[in-house]
Design a protein around this motif. Structure first.
Motif, short mmCIF file in Angstrom:
data_model
loop_
_atom_site.label_atom_id
_atom_site.label_comp_id
_atom_site.label_asym_id
_atom_site.label_seq_id
_atom_site.Cartn_x
_atom_site.Cartn_y
_atom_site.Cartn_z
N TRP A 145 -11.33 0.71 9.99
CA TRP A 145 -12.57 0.35 9.29
C TRP A 145 -12.42 0.35 7.78
CZ3 TRP A 145 -15.73 3.73 6.29
CH2 TRP A 145 -15.34 5.07 6.29
N LEU A 146 -11.45 1.10 7.25
CA LEU A 146 -11.05 0.99 5.85
C LEU A 146 -9.55 0.73 5.83
CD1 LEU A 146 -12.95 3.95 4.09
CD2 LEU A 146 -13.39 1.49 3.78
N PRO A 147 -9.07 -0.15 4.96
CA PRO A 147 -7.63 -0.48 4.94
C PRO A 147 -6.80 0.70 4.44
CG PRO A 147 -8.77 -1.57 3.12
CD PRO A 147 -9.84 -0.96 3.98
N GLN A 148 -5.63 0.87 5.05
CA GLN A 148 -4.71 1.94 4.68
C GLN A 148 -3.67 1.40 3.71
OE1 GLN A 148 -4.03 2.06 8.89
NE2 GLN A 148 -4.30 4.28 8.94
N PRO A 149 -3.28 2.18 2.70
CA PRO A 149 -2.32 1.70 1.70
C PRO A 149 -0.88 1.81 2.21
CG PRO A 149 -2.95 3.93 1.18
CD PRO A 149 -3.79 3.52 2.38
N PRO A 205 -2.84 10.96 -0.82
CA PRO A 205 -3.51 10.73 -2.09
C PRO A 205 -4.85 10.02 -1.87
CG PRO A 205 -1.92 9.00 -1.74
CD PRO A 205 -1.81 9.93 -0.54
N GLU A 206 -5.67 10.03 -2.88
CA GLU A 206 -6.89 9.22 -2.88
C GLU A 206 -6.51 7.75 -2.86
OE1 GLU A 206 -11.27 8.91 -3.48
OE2 GLU A 206 -9.85 10.41 -2.71
N VAL A 207 -7.20 6.95 -2.07
CA VAL A 207 -6.98 5.50 -2.07
C VAL A 207 -7.93 4.91 -3.09
CG1 VAL A 207 -6.88 3.40 -0.69
CG2 VAL A 207 -6.31 5.60 0.36
N GLU A 208 -7.40 4.63 -4.27
CA GLU A 208 -8.25 4.25 -5.41
C GLU A 208 -8.46 2.75 -5.53
OE1 GLU A 208 -7.68 7.28 -8.87
OE2 GLU A 208 -5.68 6.67 -8.22
N ASP A 209 -7.67 1.95 -4.83
CA ASP A 209 -7.73 0.50 -5.02
C ASP A 209 -8.38 -0.23 -3.84
OD1 ASP A 209 -5.71 1.01 -3.25
OD2 ASP A 209 -4.21 -0.27 -4.23
N LEU A 210 -9.31 0.41 -3.16
CA LEU A 210 -10.01 -0.28 -2.08
C LEU A 210 -10.78 -1.47 -2.64
CD1 LEU A 210 -11.49 2.77 -0.11
CD2 LEU A 210 -9.73 1.18 0.73
N PRO A 211 -10.73 -2.61 -1.99
CA PRO A 211 -11.52 -3.75 -2.46
C PRO A 211 -13.02 -3.41 -2.42
CG PRO A 211 -9.90 -4.44 -0.83
CD PRO A 211 -9.91 -2.94 -0.81
N ASP A 212 -13.76 -3.93 -3.39
CA ASP A 212 -15.19 -3.64 -3.44
C ASP A 212 -15.90 -4.05 -2.16
OD1 ASP A 212 -14.75 -2.72 -5.97
OD2 ASP A 212 -15.79 -4.36 -7.00
N GLU A 213 -15.45 -5.12 -1.55
CA GLU A 213 -16.17 -5.64 -0.38
C GLU A 213 -16.04 -4.74 0.85
OE1 GLU A 213 -12.23 -7.98 -0.69
OE2 GLU A 213 -13.82 -7.23 -2.03
N VAL A 214 -15.09 -3.81 0.87
CA VAL A 214 -14.96 -2.93 2.04
C VAL A 214 -15.60 -1.57 1.80
CG1 VAL A 214 -12.81 -4.07 2.68
CG2 VAL A 214 -12.72 -1.88 1.46
N ARG A 215 -15.96 -1.28 0.56
CA ARG A 215 -16.54 0.02 0.27
C ARG A 215 -17.92 0.14 0.92
NH1 ARG A 215 -13.88 3.08 -3.52
NH2 ARG A 215 -12.24 2.00 -4.70
N GLN A 216 -18.20 1.31 1.50
CA GLN A 216 -19.44 1.51 2.22
C GLN A 216 -20.30 2.64 1.66
OE1 GLN A 216 -19.12 1.49 6.48
NE2 GLN A 216 -17.35 0.14 6.48
N GLY A 221 -24.05 0.49 -8.79
CA GLY A 221 -23.53 -0.81 -9.17
C GLY A 221 -22.03 -0.80 -9.38
N GLY A 222 -21.33 0.11 -8.69
CA GLY A 222 -19.88 0.19 -8.82
C GLY A 222 -19.40 1.06 -9.95
N ALA A 223 -20.33 1.65 -10.72
CA ALA A 223 -19.91 2.51 -11.83
C ALA A 223 -19.19 3.75 -11.31
CB ALA A 223 -21.14 2.92 -12.66
N ALA A 224 -19.61 4.26 -10.16
CA ALA A 224 -18.91 5.35 -9.49
C ALA A 224 -18.25 4.78 -8.25
CB ALA A 224 -19.88 6.47 -9.12
N ARG A 225 -16.97 5.06 -8.07
CA ARG A 225 -16.25 4.48 -6.94
C ARG A 225 -16.70 5.04 -5.61
NH1 ARG A 225 -10.36 5.23 -9.48
NH2 ARG A 225 -11.40 7.16 -10.05
N GLY A 226 -17.34 6.21 -5.63
CA GLY A 226 -17.81 6.80 -4.39
C GLY A 226 -16.72 7.52 -3.63
N ARG A 227 -16.98 7.75 -2.35
CA ARG A 227 -16.17 8.67 -1.57
C ARG A 227 -15.33 8.00 -0.49
NH1 ARG A 227 -21.49 11.78 -0.01
NH2 ARG A 227 -22.04 9.57 0.05
N ASP A 228 -15.32 6.69 -0.45
CA ASP A 228 -14.54 6.01 0.58
C ASP A 228 -13.04 6.30 0.46
OD1 ASP A 228 -16.66 4.53 1.94
OD2 ASP A 228 -16.82 3.37 0.09
N GLY A 229 -12.57 6.52 -0.76
CA GLY A 229 -11.14 6.68 -0.97
C GLY A 229 -10.53 7.92 -0.34
N CYS A 230 -11.35 8.93 -0.04
CA CYS A 230 -10.84 10.13 0.64
C CYS A 230 -11.12 10.07 2.14
CB CYS A 230 -11.44 11.40 0.03
SG CYS A 230 -13.21 11.60 0.30
#
Length: 558
Positions: free
Chosen positions: A437-441, A386-397, A405-414
Motif C-alpha cells: 500500500w506504500l512503496p518500499q525503497p 530508515p525513514e522513507v522520506e521520498d514517498l510521492p505526494d500522490e501515495v501519501r495518506q 498542504g504538504g508543509a508537514a510530510r506526515g507519518r507515512d514514512g515510518c
C-alpha cells in the motif's frame, strides 16, 4: 524470568505492530492478522515479552485506523474476530502477551453513534455523546472557540442544522463527550469485550485529552484547554477503567499515551489508576549527551513521583525513524506533526548519513535496553530501517500531510511495509507480484530480516543480544539509576544498582552496571568490569588499548 510476585508489565519489552504494514498474507497489498500470526516466531525469537497492536477495528482509514467505526470488531482488510482468537492463542502459546490500542478520545464520523447524532435534533441524547455546541456571532456562523486541531486547521466543523462539533484531530474524528454517562458506560463494555477475548492490556490513545473545558473560551494561541490536574474528572474515568481490569486475573494492564507534564502524568499513575505511561522525550532528543540525559531525567521524574516504572521508547508509528533522525542530527518539535526545529540539511552523501544514523541508532539501542522499567520497540526498529522520506505526494495518506498542504510530510514514512526477504519489492511483505500500500525503497533490499538473520553484525543480531542480556541481568530492568561524571559533554555515563531483594527469587545477586554512551568523536575509556553488551564488537573493546569509539555505547557489569 520475572519474579512471580512482580507484575509482568513492570519491566517487560513490548513490540509494537502496525498491522497494515507488518505482513500481508492474502496479497492485497495490506498487512493482516493472518500475516502477523504467520510471523509470530520472528517476534518471539527477538526476545520480547508482549505485543502492542495499533487499531485493527473497522475504519474508513482516514487516520490509519485511529478513526474507529466499531470498537468490538475487526476491519475486513485485517481479517475477522476468528483471526483475533487465533492470534491470541498462538501468541500466548509462544509466551507473548497481547495488548491492543484503545481510542477513547474520539471515534470515526462513520461510527453508528455519530451518524445518529447528525440525524438527531439539537439537545438530543444522541448529540449529548459528542461535543456539540451552538456557534457564535450572527446565526451562529462562528465556531464556539478559536481552538485549533493538532493536525493543523480548525477543530470545529459545522453540522447541516448549524451546530458545531469539536474534533481535536481530523473532522472525520469527532471527539466523544466523557461528561455524558453513556460514553464511560460504553467503554466499560468495550474493555470487557476484549478482556473476555483474552487480551492482556491496552495502550490508551490520547489518554490525557478526554476532558475539555469549553467555559475557558478562546485562548491566545488557539490551544484547547484540557484539565489534567488532581481535580480533573479524567481521574475517575481511569479509576473506572482500573476497576474493570482488576476484575480479571493475569495482571491486565494499560499504558497511557500522554504529553502532559510529569506531575500530571504521575497523578494518572496512582495505584488505583493506570499502570504505565509513555515518556516520549527520547523520541525527540538530538544525538548529544546533554539532550539524552535530559530525556532520561524526564522519564525518571515521572517514576519518582508516581512509583510506577518508567516506560522508554525511541520509535513509534507517529514519528520519523531513529536512524534518520540521528543521521540528520535533528531535534523534533512536535508529536503529531513531525516537523523539525530547523531545516533538514541536504545530505552531501546519503549513504554516509545512513551509516552515521545507523551507528547512532545502534548506540541508542544499547541505551534503551539498559534503562530500568518497561521498553517499547516499533516494528522495523530491530532492522535499522530508515525513514522513507521520498514517498510521492500522490501515495501519501496521512491527514497531517493533507491538512498542512504538504508543509508537514506526515507519518507515512515510518509506516512503509516491512522488508522480510528477497532483493526486490515486496521484499516478502506479501506474495511475489503484490503491491504494498506504500512503496518500499531500494535500500530495504539490504535490510531484510532474511539478510540480517545470520549476520552477527546486523541490527537484528544486536537487538537479540541486547534483549537476551537484559532478560538475564535484573539490574538493567529494575536497577536504581545514578549519574556519573563523563569525560566531557559528549559522554553520558550512569550506574545501575540493585540489591539482592530487588533481583527477585532465583535471579541471583543484584550487583551493579555502568552504561556509557559516547556521542562524540573521540574514543573514551571504559570502567573496569565485564563488558556484556555494546553497539560495536565487544572483542574490539577488550583488545589492548581498546576504548569505546564515538557514536557507540556499552554496558559494563561491576
Amino acid at each position: 524470568m520475572t519474579n512471580a510476585a512482580t507484575p509482568w508489565w513492570r519491566d517487560a519489552v513490548f513490540y509494537q505492530v502496525y498491522p497494515r504494514s507488518f505482513a500481508d498474507a492474502n496479497g492485497d497489498g495490506e498487512g493482516d492478522l493472518a500475516g502477523l500470526v504467520a510471523h509470530l516466531d520472528a517476534i518471539a525469537a527477538l526476545g520480547v515479552d508482549a505485543l502492542w497492536l495499533t487499531p485493527f477495528y473497522p475504519s474508513p482509514m482516514v487516520d490509519g485506523g485511529y478513526d474507529v467505526a466499531d470498537y468490538t470488531d475487526v476491519d475486513p482488510r485485517y481479517g475477522d474476530l476468528g483471526d483475533v482468537d487465533r492470534l491470541l492463542a498462538a501468541a500466548h502459546a509462544a509466551g507473548l502477551r497481547v495488548t491492543i490500542d484503545l481510542v477513547p478520545n474520539h471515534c470515526s464520523s462513520e461510527h453508528a453513534w455519530f451518524r445518529a447524532a447528525v440525524a438527531a435534533a439539537p439537545g438530543s441524547p444522541e448529540r449529548a455523546r459528542f461535543l456539540v455546541r451552538d456557534g457564535r456571532g450572527p446565526d451562529g456562523a462562528e465556531p464556539p472557540t478559536n481552538w485549533g486541531s493538532v493536525f493543523s486547521g480548525a477543530s470545529w466543523t459545522r453540522l447541516p442544522d448549524g451546530q458545531w462539533y469539536y474534533h481535536l484531530f481530523d473532522p472525520t474524528q469527532p471527539d466523544l463527550n466523557w461528561d455524558d454517562p453513556a460514553v464511560p458506560e460504553e467503554f466499560e463494555r468495550i474493555l470487557r469485550f476484549w478482556l473476555d477475548c483474552g487480551v492482556d492490556g491496552f495502550r490508551i490513545d490520547v489518554s490525557d485529552a478526554l476532558v475539555k473545558d469549553f467555559d475557558a473560551g478562546d485562548t491566545p494561541d488557539g490551544s484547547p484547554v484540557i484539565p489534567k490536574g488532581a481535580d480533573s474528572p479524567l481521574h475517575e474515568h481511569y479509576r473506572r477503567f482500573r476497576r474493570v481490569m482488576d476484575d480479571y486475573d493475569g495482571d491486565r494492564m494499560a499504558v497511557l499515551e500522554t504529553g502532559a507534564p510529569a506531575e500530571d502524568v504521575a497523578l494518572l499513575l496512582r495505584p488505583d489508576e493506570m499502570h504505565l505511561a509513555f515518556d516520549l522525550a527520547l523520541t525527540r532528543a538530538r544525538w548529544s549527551a546533554p539532550a539524552l540525559r535530559e530525556a532520561v531525567e524526564e522519564g525518571l521524574a515521572v517514576s519518582r513521583l508516581s512509583g510506577a516504572p518508567a516506560t522508554w521508547v525511541i520509535e513509534n508509528h507517529d514519528l520519523p525513524r531513529a536512524v534518520t533522525r540521528y543521521g540528520n542530527d535533528v531535534e523534533l518539535a512536535g508529536e503529531y506533526v513531525p516537523e523539525v526545529e530547523e531545516e533538514l540539511p541536504e545530505p552531501a552523501d546519503a549513504a554516509a548519513v545512513l551509516a552515521r544514523g545507523t551507528r547512532r541508532a545502534r548506540a541508542a539501542a544499547v541505551l534503551l535496553c539498559a534503562l530500568p522499567g518497561a521498553v517499547y520497540l516499533y516494528q522495523g526498529q530491530e532492522l535499522g530501517l530508515p525513514e522513507v522520506e521520498d514517498l510521492p505526494d500522490e501515495v501519501r495518506q496521512d491527514p497531517v500531510f493533507h491538512r498542512t498542504g504538504g508543509a508537514a510530510r506526515g507519518r507515512d514514512g515510518c509506516r512503509v511495509p516491512l522488508p522480510w526477504a528477497d532483493a526486490e519489492p515486496p521484499y516478502g511483505f506479501g506474495p511475489a507480484g503484490s503491491s504494498p500500500w506504500l512503496p518500499q525503497p531500494e535500500v530495504f533490499a539490504d535490510l531484510t530480516r532474511e539478510r540480517q538473520e545470520h549476520d552477527p553484525g546486523s541490527m537484528l543480531a544486536l537487538y537479540r543480544e541486547l534483549l537476551a542480556v537484559r532478560r538475564a541481568t535484573p539490574v538493567l530492568r529494575r536497577g536504581t539509576l545514578d549519574w556519573l561524571p563523563g569525560d566531557d559533554d559528549h559522554v553520558l555515563t550512569f550506574r545501575l544498582t540493585l540489591d539482592g531483594e530487588g533481583a527477585g527469587e532465583g535471579e541471583g545477586a543484584g550487583g551493579s552496571a555502568v552504561v556509557v554512551v559516547n556521542t562524540g568523536t573521540d574514543p573514551v575509556a571504559l570502567p573496569p568490569g565485564e563488558v556484556v553488551a555494546a553497539s560495536v564488537p565487544i572483542d574490539d573493546l577488550l583488545a589492548p588499548g581498546g576504548a569505546l569509539p564515538g557514536d557507540a555505547a556499552a554496558v559494563v557489569l561491576r
